[in-house]
Write an enzyme that holds these catalytic residues in place. Sequence first.
Site, PDB file in Angstrom:
ATOM      1  CG  HIS A 346      73.143  49.567  35.338  1.00  0.00           C
ATOM      2  ND1 HIS A 346      74.193  50.819  35.361  1.00  0.00           N
ATOM      3  CD2 HIS A 346      74.352  49.031  35.439  1.00  0.00           C
ATOM      4  CE1 HIS A 346      75.565  50.177  35.820  1.00  0.00           C
ATOM      5  NE2 HIS A 346      75.689  49.190  35.729  1.00  0.00           N
ATOM      6  CE  LYS A 534      69.958  63.190  29.980  1.00  0.00           C
ATOM      7  NZ  LYS A 534      70.271  62.720  31.266  1.00  0.00           N
ATOM      8  NE  ARG A 535      70.090  54.362  26.658  1.00  0.00           N
ATOM      9  CZ  ARG A 535      69.061  53.365  26.646  1.00  0.00           C
ATOM     10  NH1 ARG A 535      68.194  53.205  26.052  1.00  0.00           N
ATOM     11  NH2 ARG A 535      69.085  54.130  28.290  1.00  0.00           N
ATOM     12  CE  LYS A 540      68.312  57.726  28.675  1.00  0.00           C
ATOM     13  NZ  LYS A 540      68.971  57.506  29.773  1.00  0.00           N
ATOM     14  CB  THR A 642      77.144  59.056  35.014  1.00  0.00           C
ATOM     15  OG1 THR A 642      76.862  58.940  33.430  1.00  0.00           O
ATOM     16  CG2 THR A 642      77.062  58.134  35.506  1.00  0.00           C
ATOM     17  CE  LYS A 646      79.983  61.147  32.402  1.00  0.00           C
ATOM     18  NZ  LYS A 646      79.314  60.295  31.260  1.00  0.00           N
TER      19      LYS A 646
END
Length: 801
Positions: A346, A534-535, A540, A642, A646
């Site tokens: 991942h 998100k985390r 990110k 992901t 969504k």
Amino acid sequence: MFSNKEKFKEAFLKKLESMYGKSFQESTSRDHYHTLGNMVREYISANWIATNERNRAKDEKQVYYLSIEFLLGRLLGSNLLNLGIQQVVEDGLKELGLELSAIEEIESDAGLGNGGLGRLAACFLDSLASLDLPGHGCGIRYKHGLFDQKFVDGYQVELPEQWLRHGNVWEVRKPDQAVEIHFWGKVESYREDEKVRFRHIKGEAITAVPYDMPIVGYQTKTVNMLRLWSAEPAPFPIHKNIMQYKRETEAVSEFLYPDDTHDEGKILRLKQQYFLVAASIGSIVRSYRKKNGSLLDFHKRVTIHINDTHPVLAIPELMRILLDEEDMSWELAWEITSQTISYTNHTTLSEALEKWPINIFQPLLPRIYMIVDEINERFCKELWNKYPGQWGRIENMAILAHGLVKMAHLAVVGSFSVNGVAKIHTEILKNREMNLFYEAFPDKFNNKTNGITHRRWLLKANPHLTSLIKDTIGIGWMKDTTQLRQLDAYANDSAFLEKLNNVKKKRKEILGERIRKQTGMVIDTDSIIDVQVKRLHAYKRQLLNVLHIMYLYNKLREDSSFTIHPRTFIFGAKASPGYYYAKRVIKLINSLAEKVNNDPAIKGCLKVVFLENYRVSLAEDIFPAADVSEQISTASKEASGTGNMKFMMNGALTIGTLDGANIEIKEEVGEENMFIFGLTAEEVLNFYQNGGYRSSEYYHHDKRIQQVLEQLINGFFPDVHDHFEPIHDSLLMQNDEYFVLKDFSSYIDAQGRVDTTYKDRNRWLTMSAKNIAYSGFFSSDRTIKHYAKDIWGLELSYSKS
């Protein structure tokens, strides 16, 4: 009891009275939730038992999905939906003066995961059951999850999750199927029948007790199982302080991802990982033996899939059982093991490709270390025969090297399949991160682009949009999401677009009300709802989002001719307790919110909302309301994502880099229906490999960057002292590892396009409709069909024959 509302009401009242010994009039909302939950679980039981019997009777292959996380969310609503009894229950409760939605709110989100890894595992379980495939999950029953996030003066504070305080109505404890796990001690060799054998002695035992939860398929009779393991003291005396032993034992299943900054935390994490695999494989083998006796064909009837590197110890643990308990030769044990285990990678982040110090690993898991050492010796010998004289290659591929056990290397060597989770991610693995392994084992590598379950993220989360789609194209898409493409024919239909606009407006109002209740803040539901959830991690790039908001704020204050459509920026994210840089970014977002939201000079054009404790149940209100989906990770760093899927499925438009599954979203919907910016993965990787990036150049040549960076340290944010200096330094002194400043100008331009496009409502709504229409490819059903066919060897007609 669910055949009609009258029978339901009668059964509900009877069940409530028998459970609590009080009348309906005296009962509480929690009584109602537990009553309904128990009724639903009992209703599920017949199919659960039948599924287990079918599994035993048929000679079909079974898949066990081992994951350190399963981010399930709440289960009452999804179980009612999948069982097809939601309307009966809702109508019956209404006649009793109760609201199903209010009862659903009583349920806690299961504290079993944190981010995309865990949510993917939950979506996969849903798809396995809905496709009638024999696939079961194995995880840990964390008593306190990751943590409950609170903000105090803008800083993240971590509190234990109390999700089990009132019990878990969905689980069934199975103490008769407990497994004993051994740590520490030493390994003794002895001779028997002219063979050298090994036994683990003077170890410390703990008991793994299973708690089983049903995983209900959509409109099918298949009910699979998620088995969660709880660590409990072993039922015999030990030579240790009993209270210390009890605390150390229970800690194994107390928290997800304990802080591993120090050796004590590393030991606990490694304990957790071995606990998960030893309990799961012990249980799988016992069940298999009971049915089949010999384990000689184990690999033909069982696949054990490891979700990232956390469960990689499944490889040496299965070897241990085959060698020490089944008395197999090394060669036979290795053949069975390496044909049983499949592995999903991942990440390309080096810190996430786990490496354990041998001086921690060996004492804690002495027999497992011996087996890993032997796997390494044989593997290196194989490499020497294949690449004679290439010492550097062998050193770089070794499982044990430089005092470390390299878990990703063990995963690749000991499995028959290695898959990435998006096309670009798999290519990066093959050509860069795992290139040496790909050259040695090209047939092992394959891609399986991630997916999401539309049952949770559209049918359940957004019934308003679901109704519109059903009215427009019928119901076939509810089983086959590729049929959503029929919506493309309506992407320029003004009547449809008006209805789509009304759905989005309604969902914005629902989210606005939730924000008001949770924070006391009132948002403009006619504003652009711009979301990054998100985390919290540097790659990110929540920081890039923040710097853009600071730029907009400065521009609105300084240039009276500058106008934008009002924008509400919503964040949701947890930072790992020991990740201090990420926690500073959280404080920065909250400090910016405090400043922006209280400045009358910008006339409400901007609002910043950081929602505490981001989780599945909160996400179910956020995704349907979003206009803009922030997918802005540094290209090459996000394996898939992901959340992007969504948002797309709910009609939000992506602003993003060409990273992870964003690339495949672009392939499906077209670049004209999203907002792409920034470096490509190839450009990023070239900078990492060859250098040439100097962040200071961007600072000196872009006055916008100068201004926002100086504001981090010049008192622009009062009462934070030098708290944001590390952020400032990471961008300049440490040369901006994730290219925030490099992509800054491109990001601002893309955000300008977002603003311009949003003002053209028909254009925006057409783009939104097209995103929904082409989101069907990203169903986890599609992903699981590919896993089943290409990796696991499962028949898709499993229960329909």
